[in-house]
Design a protein around this motif. Structure first.
Motif, PDB file in Angstrom:
ATOM      1  N   GLU A 135       0.912  -1.073   0.037  1.00 46.63           N
ATOM      2  CA  GLU A 135      -0.082  -0.142  -0.163  1.00 46.63           C
ATOM      3  C   GLU A 135       0.844   1.489   0.243  1.00 46.63           C
ATOM      4  O   GLU A 135       0.748   2.108  -0.682  1.00 46.63           O
ATOM      5  N   TRP A 136       1.742   1.265   0.822  1.00 44.49           N
ATOM      6  CA  TRP A 136       2.957   2.460   0.881  1.00 44.49           C
ATOM      7  C   TRP A 136       3.379   2.805  -0.303  1.00 44.49           C
ATOM      8  O   TRP A 136       3.366   4.164  -1.043  1.00 44.49           O
ATOM      9  N   TYR A 137       4.019   1.785  -1.098  1.00 40.29           N
ATOM     10  CA  TYR A 137       4.736   2.052  -2.315  1.00 40.29           C
ATOM     11  C   TYR A 137       3.665   2.386  -3.267  1.00 40.29           C
ATOM     12  O   TYR A 137       3.766   3.416  -4.356  1.00 40.29           O
ATOM     13  N   SER A 138       2.572   1.743  -3.284  1.00 37.39           N
ATOM     14  CA  SER A 138       1.452   2.212  -4.388  1.00 37.39           C
ATOM     15  C   SER A 138       0.964   3.604  -4.054  1.00 37.39           C
ATOM     16  O   SER A 138       1.160   4.393  -5.254  1.00 37.39           O
ATOM     17  N   PHE A 184       4.087   1.336  -9.163  1.00 36.86           N
ATOM     18  CA  PHE A 184       3.343   0.181  -9.771  1.00 36.86           C
ATOM     19  C   PHE A 184       3.967  -1.189  -8.838  1.00 36.86           C
ATOM     20  O   PHE A 184       5.042  -1.486  -8.710  1.00 36.86           O
ATOM     21  N   VAL A 185       2.895  -1.782  -8.169  1.00 38.27           N
ATOM     22  CA  VAL A 185       3.479  -2.893  -7.191  1.00 38.27           C
ATOM     23  C   VAL A 185       2.873  -4.217  -7.716  1.00 38.27           C
ATOM     24  O   VAL A 185       1.749  -4.233  -8.072  1.00 38.27           O
ATOM     25  N   PHE A 190       7.617  -0.458  -8.672  1.00 43.15           N
ATOM     26  CA  PHE A 190       8.551  -0.179  -9.840  1.00 43.15           C
ATOM     27  C   PHE A 190       7.671   1.287 -10.121  1.00 43.15           C
ATOM     28  O   PHE A 190       6.588   1.555 -10.341  1.00 43.15           O
ATOM     29  N   LYS A 191       8.797   2.315 -10.624  1.00 45.74           N
ATOM     30  CA  LYS A 191       8.566   3.481 -11.059  1.00 45.74           C
ATOM     31  C   LYS A 191       9.035   3.719 -12.654  1.00 45.74           C
ATOM     32  O   LYS A 191       9.843   2.993 -12.822  1.00 45.74           O
TER      33      LYS A 191
END
Length: 158
Positions: free
Chosen positions: A10-13, A18-19, A42-43
């Motif tokens: 959730e945090w990275y999204s 893109f998770v 991923f960005k």
């Protein structure tokens, strides 16, 4: 997927990545998989973050050995194959540990960042505590982060 993996995803999204979670790799000829990656974030800029998390009670040496032999096993080229894109920056993060640690415990080499779970939670909390839920609520698609935001802002009597 456990709570820590869910929170990490959730945090990275939420931060614009893109998770993918629980990515199975290294298929066995007799069926099944040798490894599973907890979280890949991923960005489009080419940054890839691979997070492996654990609440285990193993010793630091046992944990390090497990992560280095079963978790962080891909080469940069293999990561690119799995994400289907060129990677400009690769970060590998071991999200572990609730108790006491020494500097040596946190130095795993190989470009792996060891992040203590309390520090990860604190970093999220610092950012979310500054966001007014009336002006900048965490979107409903992130239920764990939204709950944290509301608890941080409204959790203590005023």
């Amino acid at each position: 997927m456990n709570f820590l993996e869910q929170l990490t995803a959730e945090w990275y999204s939420y931060k614009g990545y893109f998770v993918r979670t629980n990515v199975k790799i290294n298929k066995r000829t007799q069926g099944g998989w040798d490894n599973e990656l907890d979280v890949l974030a991923f960005k489009v800029s080419g940054e890839l973050i691979h997070v492996e998390s654990s609440w285990d009670a193993d010793s630091w040496e046992q944990r390090k050995r497990k992560f280095l032999t079963k978790k962080f096993v891909l080469t940069p080229a293999e990561y690119e194959k799995h994400v289907g894109a060129k990677i400009s920056t690769l970060r590998r993060i071991a999200l572990v540990g609730l108790g006491h640690s020494t500097k040596a415990d946190l130095d795993w080499g190989g470009g792996i960042e060891v992040v203590l779970i309390p520090n990860f939670i604190a970093d999220i909390s610092k950012e979310l505590a500054l966001k007014d839920p009336l002006q900048d609520v965490v979107p409903e698609g992130f239920p764990r982060l939204r709950a944290m935001q509301l608890a941080l802002v409204y959790g203590m009597p005023r």
